[in-house]
Motif scaffolding. Structure first.
Motif, mmCIF file in Angstrom:
data_model
loop_
_atom_site.group_PDB
_atom_site.id
_atom_site.type_symbol
_atom_site.label_atom_id
_atom_site.label_comp_id
_atom_site.label_asym_id
_atom_site.label_seq_id
_atom_site.Cartn_x
_atom_site.Cartn_y
_atom_site.Cartn_z
ATOM 1 N N VAL A 99 0.833 -1.201 0.000
ATOM 2 C CA VAL A 99 0.000 0.000 0.000
ATOM 3 C C VAL A 99 0.871 1.254 0.000
ATOM 4 C CG1 VAL A 99 -1.694 1.314 1.338
ATOM 5 C CG2 VAL A 99 -1.984 -1.141 1.045
ATOM 6 N N HIS A 100 1.985 1.198 0.702
ATOM 7 C CA HIS A 100 2.902 2.338 0.710
ATOM 8 C C HIS A 100 3.468 2.594 -0.694
ATOM 9 C CE1 HIS A 100 5.708 5.188 2.514
ATOM 10 N NE2 HIS A 100 6.687 4.621 1.819
ATOM 11 N N GLU A 101 3.774 1.516 -1.401
ATOM 12 C CA GLU A 101 4.306 1.649 -2.764
ATOM 13 C C GLU A 101 3.243 2.152 -3.739
ATOM 14 O OE1 GLU A 101 5.504 -2.331 -3.407
ATOM 15 O OE2 GLU A 101 7.229 -2.245 -2.045
ATOM 16 N N GLU A 102 2.011 1.736 -3.550
ATOM 17 C CA GLU A 102 0.940 2.062 -4.497
ATOM 18 C C GLU A 102 0.267 3.402 -4.211
ATOM 19 O OE1 GLU A 102 0.060 0.556 -7.236
ATOM 20 O OE2 GLU A 102 1.485 -1.086 -7.037
ATOM 21 N N GLN A 103 0.232 3.810 -2.934
ATOM 22 C CA GLN A 103 -0.382 5.078 -2.528
ATOM 23 C C GLN A 103 -1.790 5.289 -3.108
ATOM 24 O OE1 GLN A 103 0.893 7.738 -0.281
ATOM 25 N NE2 GLN A 103 1.830 5.782 0.274
ATOM 26 N N PRO A 104 -2.701 4.337 -2.868
ATOM 27 C CA PRO A 104 -4.081 4.557 -3.311
ATOM 28 C C PRO A 104 -4.734 5.720 -2.573
ATOM 29 C CG PRO A 104 -3.945 2.635 -1.890
ATOM 30 C CD PRO A 104 -2.538 3.054 -2.165
ATOM 31 N N TYR A 105 -4.246 5.989 -1.373
ATOM 32 C CA TYR A 105 -4.632 7.153 -0.595
ATOM 33 C C TYR A 105 -3.401 8.030 -0.387
ATOM 34 C CZ TYR A 105 -8.630 4.393 1.364
ATOM 35 O OH TYR A 105 -9.754 3.629 1.556
ATOM 36 N N ALA A 106 -3.640 9.304 -0.184
ATOM 37 C CA ALA A 106 -2.638 10.139 0.484
ATOM 38 C C ALA A 106 -2.996 10.040 1.961
ATOM 39 C CB ALA A 106 -2.705 11.578 -0.011
ATOM 40 N N PHE A 107 -2.327 9.163 2.686
ATOM 41 C CA PHE A 107 -2.616 8.979 4.105
ATOM 42 C C PHE A 107 -2.277 10.273 4.844
ATOM 43 C CE2 PHE A 107 -2.035 4.654 2.557
ATOM 44 C CZ PHE A 107 -3.154 4.031 3.093
ATOM 45 N N PHE A 108 -3.224 10.771 5.607
ATOM 46 C CA PHE A 108 -3.097 12.110 6.168
ATOM 47 C C PHE A 108 -2.753 12.066 7.659
ATOM 48 C CE2 PHE A 108 -5.468 16.478 6.197
ATOM 49 C CZ PHE A 108 -4.304 17.099 6.592
ATOM 50 N N TYR A 109 -3.754 11.966 8.519
ATOM 51 C CA TYR A 109 -3.444 12.021 9.952
ATOM 52 C C TYR A 109 -4.483 11.267 10.778
ATOM 53 C CZ TYR A 109 -7.154 15.404 11.112
ATOM 54 O OH TYR A 109 -8.369 16.018 11.319
ATOM 55 N N ALA A 110 -4.053 10.855 11.976
ATOM 56 C CA ALA A 110 -4.953 10.287 12.975
ATOM 57 C C ALA A 110 -5.243 11.384 13.987
ATOM 58 C CB ALA A 110 -4.296 9.092 13.665
ATOM 59 N N PRO A 111 -6.501 11.737 14.175
ATOM 60 C CA PRO A 111 -6.823 12.897 15.010
ATOM 61 C C PRO A 111 -6.735 12.618 16.507
ATOM 62 C CG PRO A 111 -8.827 11.898 14.196
ATOM 63 C CD PRO A 111 -7.694 11.133 13.572
ATOM 64 N N ARG A 112 -6.388 13.651 17.235
ATOM 65 C CA ARG A 112 -6.563 13.670 18.686
ATOM 66 C C ARG A 112 -7.662 14.680 18.957
ATOM 67 N NH1 ARG A 112 -2.389 14.538 23.799
ATOM 68 N NH2 ARG A 112 -3.321 12.847 25.018
ATOM 69 N N GLU A 113 -8.728 14.229 19.590
ATOM 70 C CA GLU A 113 -9.915 15.058 19.705
ATOM 71 C C GLU A 113 -10.067 15.626 21.108
ATOM 72 O OE1 GLU A 113 -12.719 12.220 18.345
ATOM 73 O OE2 GLU A 113 -12.316 12.615 16.226
ATOM 74 N N VAL A 114 -10.538 16.865 21.149
ATOM 75 C CA VAL A 114 -10.803 17.550 22.409
ATOM 76 C C VAL A 114 -12.309 17.597 22.612
ATOM 77 C CG1 VAL A 114 -10.529 19.676 23.725
ATOM 78 C CG2 VAL A 114 -8.709 18.933 22.175
ATOM 79 N N ASN A 115 -12.770 16.990 23.672
ATOM 80 C CA ASN A 115 -14.190 16.985 24.005
ATOM 81 C C ASN A 115 -14.428 17.891 25.205
ATOM 82 O OD1 ASN A 115 -14.699 14.893 22.046
ATOM 83 N ND2 ASN A 115 -13.792 13.459 23.487
ATOM 84 N N ALA A 116 -15.535 18.607 25.199
ATOM 85 C CA ALA A 116 -15.845 19.535 26.281
ATOM 86 C C ALA A 116 -17.247 19.254 26.802
ATOM 87 C CB ALA A 116 -15.743 20.981 25.779
ATOM 88 N N TRP A 117 -17.475 19.565 28.110
ATOM 89 C CA TRP A 117 -18.768 19.248 28.689
ATOM 90 C C TRP A 117 -19.101 20.121 29.896
ATOM 91 C CZ3 TRP A 117 -14.513 16.042 28.771
ATOM 92 C CH2 TRP A 117 -13.956 15.736 30.016
ATOM 93 N N ASN A 118 -20.380 20.100 30.184
ATOM 94 C CA ASN A 118 -20.948 20.764 31.356
ATOM 95 C C ASN A 118 -20.431 20.067 32.616
ATOM 96 O OD1 ASN A 118 -22.688 21.436 33.480
ATOM 97 N ND2 ASN A 118 -24.513 21.449 32.203
#
Length: 641
Positions: A595-614
C-alpha cells in the motif's frame, strides 16, 4: 295492581334502561376508540414489564441486575465459568454504582443521519446511535479489546477449527415498538409484546447474505457462511464453509433483526417471502428504528435533532440518564456557543481554532479556567486520507498518486490548522497498532520529489499556461481535477493550503464542499476524481472490505478508489485463513509495504480530539475503542440538567 304485573313493569323498565345504557356505551366506545386503544397499549406495556420482571425473579436475579453478575443461581452469570465459553466477564464498569438517575444528555452531530436501517447504513453517526438503541450477540470489553463480554448471548461455544458456533441467547429480552401512532387501528398489531428469539438472529444473517440487500460493507464478511439455523427458540448454530480468522468476530458482532416486523407492511400484512429482501432495503419501519438496547428511538427531526429515551423494558441495568438528544449542528462555532450557553451538555470534537483560543491561549476568563466547562482529550481510533480514483486517467499511475502524497504538508497542516491535535498517518492501520510495519514512515512533504515523479509520469507543462498536461488518447489533457470534501471549516482551511501547494506544482485542484449525505452518496457511486475520507477503525483487522479488488466494482462497496493488486489480494485471502500471531504480523507488514508503494490514498493524519462538557456531567470517561464517547457510564450530579 297485582305484584306480578308490577314486577313485569319494573323488569321492562330495567331492560329499557339497560338497553339505553348499552346504546350510550356503544356511542361512547366509538367516540373514544383511540383512547381505549391507547389504554390497551399501555396495559400491554405493563404486561411486558411484568413478564420480564417475573422471568428475572424466577431465576433469583435482582430486577435491576445485569447479565454479568455473579449472584448464585443466575444461569447467565454461571455460564461464564464454563471454560468452553468464548465470552468473558467484563472488566469495564458501564453503570457507576453512585450514578444519580435523571436528566437529558444533549450532544451534537454535524449533519443529518443518512438513514436508520442498522444493516444497510454504514456511517459513524448511525453506528453510534445503534449502540444505544440496539445490542449485539456480544460486545468488546472496553478495557481489553481482545475479549468479548456477554450481551444478548450469555454463552457462545465453537469447535476447534472455528467452523461451527453455538450461540445461546437470553430468553428475557423484548423488542421495542416502532414509535408510531398506535392509537391508530392499523397499528394495533404492533401492541403485542414480542420477545427476541433465535429466529431474529437467523434473519440478520439471512439479510446480510442476500444479494438483494444493500449491505456491501458486510456482505464479504458473511459470504463464507454455510448455514445458520435455529436449534430452538433461543439457540442458533452458525456453520462456516471453512476455517477463517474473522469468523469469530463476525459471529459475535452480529445482532438480531425483527423478522416479525420486516416481513410485514404497515397494516401487519405479510409480504411474500421472496420479496422480503427487496422490501428490507427501504422498509417503512426504518424511519422509527427499534432494537432491544438501553434506549429507544423517539424521533428524528431533519436538520434539528435525533431523540432517544430510556427503554423502560430493557433487560439489563437501566442507564441513569433519561434521554439522549443529538442536536444537528453543522457549524462547530455554533455548537460551542450552545455548550457555553447551557443548551448543550457535551461537545464531541471541539473545533481546533476554539481549542487554541479557549484552552491553549485561554486566559483567566476562559470558561475552562472559571469552571464553567471541562475538557478532555482522546486519541480517536480513526484516520483521515485523500482517496484517488484510480479508474480515472489522472490517477491510474502510482507515480502520480505518490507525487500527490509528497505534495501534502501533513505536519505543517497538523501544527497550524489542527493546532497539533493529530499524528501523521503512516498507512492502512491505526498509527500505533502493532500491524504497522516499523520500517515505513509517513511520506514527507517534498515538492521537489513530487515534481520529479510527475515528470517521470509524463505530466509536464507543454503549453506554457502553468498547468501540467499529458497527451492521452491523442488529446492534450490538463492536470485539473475536483476534490469532493466535507463542508467543515477546518476542512476548508487545510484544503485551501493543499490547493495552493498544488498550484505551485502545476496542478489545478478545485474544491467541492458538500454536506455529509451528498458526500456519502458520491463516494458510494464513485462520482469523484478525489475525495477527503476517513475510517473509524476496529481493533481486529480484516482488510477485505476496503482493499480487496473484488470490492472495487460492487455497488456501495468500500474499495471506492479502485485499488487492485494481485499480491495484495493473495495476502488478504491468506490472512483470513491464518491464525498464528507471528505469521499474521508478517503478512500485515508486507501488505503495508504494498500500500505504501501504491499510494491509493494520500494517508493524512490520525486525530486527537478535544471533548468539552458541562461540569454537572459526572464520570465522563472515554473508551479505548469505538464508540469512545459512550455515555452509559455518565450521569448528572443532581439527576437533572
Amino acid at each position: 295492581m297485582p305484584r306480578t304485573f308490577k314486577a313485569t313493569v319494573a323488569l321492562i323498565a330495567v331492560l329499557g334502561l339497560v338497553a339505553l345504557m348499552a346504546i350510550i356505551s356503544i356511542v361512547m366506545t366509538h367516540q373514544n376508540q383511540k383512547t381505549l386503544l391507547q389504554v390497551q397499549r399501555d396495559m400491554q406495556g405493563v404486561n411486558n414489564s411484568m413478564a420480564r420482571i417475573q422471568s428475572q425473579l424466577e431465576r433469583g436475579v435482582a430486577v435491576a441486575g445485569h447479565a454479568t453478575g455473579t449472584a448464585s443461581g443466575d444461569r447467565f452469570a454461571d455460564a461464564l465459568n464454563d471454560p468452553d465459553n468464548l465470552l468473558s466477564r467484563p472488566t469495564d464498569q458501564l453503570i457507576h454504582p453512585e450514578a444519580v438517575p435523571g436528566g437529558t444528555l444533549r450532544r451534537a452531530i454535524g449533519s443529518d443521519p443518512a438513514g436508520f436501517n442498522w444493516l444497510t447504513e454504514n456511517s459513524v453517526d448511525v453506528r453510534e446511535i445503534q449502540t444505544y438503541v440496539h445490542e449485539y450477540v456480544a460486545r468488546l470489553d472496553f478495557n481489553d479489546p481482545d475479549s468479548y463480554a456477554p450481551q444478548l448471548a450469555y454463552k457462545v461455544t465453537a469447535n476447534e477449527d472455528r467452523t461451527e458456533y453455538i450461540i445461546h441467547l437470553r430468553d428475557d429480552v423484548y423488542w421495542q415498538r416502532p414509535n408510531v401512532d398506535t392509537s391508530d387501528p392499523r397499528y394495533e398489531w404492533l401492541m403485542e409484546p414480542r420477545k427476541m428469539t433465535a429466529e431474529d438472529l437467523v434473519f440478520f444473517f439471512d439479510m446480510a447474505r442476500h444479494p438483494e440487500v444493500e449491505a456491501a460493507h458486510i456482505a464479504n464478511y458473511v459470504q463464507d457462511i454455510d448455514t445458520v439455523e435455529a436449534i430452538d427458540d433461543y439457540t442458533v448454530r452458525v456453520t462456516w464453509e471453512r476455517s477463517l480468522y474473522h469468523s469469530e468476530s463476525t459471529t459475535l458482532d452480529a445482532y438480531p433483526l425483527p423478522k416479525w416486523l420486516f416481513s410485514r407492511d404497515r397494516d401487519g400484512e405479510l409480504f411474500d417471502e421472496d420479496t422480503i429482501p427487496n422490501q428490507f432495503n427501504n422498509h417503512w419501519s426504518v424511519d422509527t428504528p427499534i432494537g432491544v438496547g438501553p434506549y429507544r428511538f423517539v424521533r428524528f427531526d431533519a436538520g434539528n435533532r435525533v431523540l432517544l429515551e430510556r427503554n423502560e423494558d430493557y433487560w439489563g441495568t437501566p442507564p441513569p440518564i433519561d434521554r439522549i438528544e443529538y442536536q444537528i449542528i453543522r457549524d462547530p462555532e455554533q455548537a460551542f456557543a450552545r455548550l457555553l450557553s447551557g443548551s448543550l451538555d457535551f461537545l464531541y470534537r471541539m473545533s481546533e481554532p476554539r481549542y487554541r483560543s479557549e484552552i491553549v491561549d485561554g486566559g483567566a476568563n476562559s470558561p475552562f479556567q472559571t469552571g464553567e466547562l471541562e475538557y478532555g482529550k482522546v486519541d480517536a481510533f480513526a484516520y483521515f486520507y485523500i482517496g484517488w480514483n484510480a479508474d480515472k486517467p489522472l490517477f491510474e499511475d502510482r507515480r502520480v498518486r505518490t507525487a500527490m502524497s509528497y505534495a501534502l504538508d501533513k505536519e505543517g497542516i497538523i501544527e497550524n490548522v489542527f493546532m497539533g491535535l493529530g499524528v501523521p498517518q503512516p498507512g492502512p492501520y491505526y498509527h500505533d497498532h502493532p500491524a504497522n510495519n516499523p520500517d515505513i514512515e509517513p511520506i514527507p512533504f517534498d515538492l521537489d520529489r513530487a515534481a520529479e515523479l510527475l515528470d517521470e509520469a509524463g505530466w509536464v507543462d507543454t503549453t506554457g499556461d502553468g498547468i501540467r498536461n499529458k497527451t492521452i488518447g491523442g488529446e492534450v489533457v490538463p492536470f485539473r481535477f475536483t476534490l469532493v470534501s466535507y463542508n467543515r471549516p477546518t476542512v476548508r482551511s487545510w484544503v485551501a493550503v493543499y490547493q495552493e501547494t498544488l498550484r505551485e506544482l502545476g496542478i489545478d485542484m478545485r474544491a467541492d464542499f458538500v454536506d455529509w449525505a451528498l458526500m456519502q452518496n458520491r463516494m458510494e457511486e464513485k462520482n469523484f476524481d478525489a475525495f477527503t475520507g476517513g475510517w473509524g477503525l476496529g481493533w481486529s483487522i480484516d482488510l477485505y472490505q476496503i482493499w480487496h479488488s473484488s470490492q472495487a466494482d460492487i455497488p456501495r462497496g468500500s474499495n471506492r478508489v479502485g485499488f487492485r493488486n494481485d499480491e495484495a489480494d493473495d495476502l488478504i485471502e491468506t490472512l483470513r485463513e491464518t491464525f498464528d500471531p507471528d505469521e499474521r504480523l508478517a503478512l500485515l507488514h508486507r501488505f503495508h509495504e504494498i500500500v505504501h508503494e501504491e499510494q491509493p490514498y494520500a494517508f493524512f493524519y490520525a486525530p486527537r480530539e478535544v471533548n468539552a462538557w458541562n461540569p454537572s456531567l459526572k464520570n465522563v470517561v472515554f473508551q479505548r475503542i469505538r464508540p469512545q464517547t459512550y455515555s452509559l457510564p455518565w450521569y448528572f450530579e443532581d439527576g437533572s440538567n
